[in-house]
Write an enzyme that holds these catalytic residues in place. Structure first.
Site, PDB file in Angstrom:
ATOM      1  CG  ASP A 165      -2.029   0.781   1.007  1.00  0.00           C
ATOM      2  OD1 ASP A 165      -2.870   0.769   0.973  1.00  0.00           O
ATOM      3  OD2 ASP A 165      -1.667   2.214   1.563  1.00  0.00           O
ATOM      4  CG  HIS A 193      -5.723  -2.322  -0.360  1.00  0.00           C
ATOM      5  ND1 HIS A 193      -4.566  -2.471  -0.896  1.00  0.00           N
ATOM      6  CD2 HIS A 193      -5.165  -1.860   0.644  1.00  0.00           C
ATOM      7  CE1 HIS A 193      -3.923  -1.034  -0.887  1.00  0.00           C
ATOM      8  NE2 HIS A 193      -4.732  -1.210   0.419  1.00  0.00           N
TER       9      HIS A 193
END
Length: 322
Positions: free
Chosen positions: A99, A299
């Site tokens: 991320d 994610h």
């Protein structure tokens, strides 16, 4: 595996550490902590590496100067990582980021290839500095063009979402983890775009539950950390994006020349706004040794699919000295 504080030239960084051997530094993203990497710390340490995962600037148990918004730029985050390697008594490391940690890792390799001998990014591919202008106006234009409201990144430039996150950290974290998880039904999964008139919190169902990999005890650790520190400094990373563009003009056109690896979840919402850079990654990371899409994941890649991520990382690390 132990948790301790490393005093560096820039911060007092709380880290989790295990193993001995060549150094691997694992950099978390938003809204994460060093504990997001526990499965990787164990696996890489067992395979013969010294593995260190810090709470990054503004997160968890890491403290020090830099409370202002402008103290959270990419050059400063790279400097923090350089200082950590030095404080650990090492001269080189492999850097891995997820991320927001991925741009930090990519730029560690871009700016200091003398220290960071290889790099792996999860979820967010390297995005070269645009010649046409800073990113936030471009993101506003993208959202207008596709007619999908506004990107959460743009929303984070203001205070409204931060105030809601700070008011109920448990709800904010639960909604973030659920809406970006591969086990969440596709219709409920976030896209990164927030409908007009809604906040990020309001755009995610109140029925959100913890992802299958997130136990109550682990979630309690996240909630305790963000309840104590708040979301201001983590969101400041987003508020420095245009400042990053201003301060890194000298990097225009520069390429990553150390060995590189990328992996992303098939259903990662970040692909809606950064996915186009996956196709050109090899143009900018000239020693790209893998570009992997992990089926069914979204994610939170290293926690959703720890075995696959560990295998890819270990294969990559094993190949560095071949």
């Amino acid at each position: 595996m132990r948790t301790h504080t490393v005093k560096t030239a820039t911060l007092d960084q709380q880290v989790i550490e295990a193993g001995s051997g060549p150094l691997v530094v694992l950099i978390h993203g938003f809204p994460e902590l060093s504990i997001s990497w526990r499965a990787q710390v164990r696996a890489l340490a067992d395979a013969g590496y010294r593995v260190v995962a810090p709470d990054m600037r503004g997160y968890g148990g890491t403290t020090g100067p830099g409370q202002r918004t402008q103290d959270h730029t990419l050059p400063q985050l790279v400097e923090d990582t350089v200082a950590l390697v030095a404080a650990l008594g090492e001269t080189q490391a492999v850097v891995v980021g997820h991320d927001w940690g991925a741009p930090v890792a990519w730029h560690c390799a871009l700016m200091r290839p003398d220290i960071f001998r290889a790099v792996a990014g999860l979820s967010v591919p390297f995005q070269p500095r645009s010649e046409s202008g800073p990113p936030i106006p471009a993101m506003r234009a993208l959202a207008q063009r596709v007619g999908r409201g506004e990107l959460y990144i743009v929303r984070f430039q203001e205070m409204a979402d931060q105030i809601q996150f700070d008011a109920d950290p448990a709800a904010a974290l639960r909604k973030c983890f659920w809406s970006y998880d591969g086990a969440t039904p596709a219709a409920d999964r976030a896209t990164g775009f927030i409908p007009a008139g809604l906040s990020l919190m309001e755009s995610v169902s109140d029925d959100a539950v913890l992802p299958p990999w997130m136990g109550d005890d682990l979630f309690a650790e996240y909630v305790a950390a963000f309840s104590a520190r708040g979301f201001k400094q983590p969101m400041d990373w987003y508020r420095c994006m245009d400042l990053n563009w201003e301060r890194m003009a000298d990097l225009q056109g520069r390429k990553i020349t150390v060995p590189a690896l990328f992996m992303v979840g098939e259903h990662d919402p970040a692909r809606h706004y950064s996915g186009r850079h996956e196709k050109t990654l090899g143009d900018w990371a000239t020693e790209l040794r893998g570009n992997h899409v992990i089926a069914g994941a979204a994610h939170w890649l290293q926690q959703e699919r720890p075995d696959q991520v560990n295998r890819l990382l270990l294969d990559f690390l094993a190949g560095l000295d071949v």
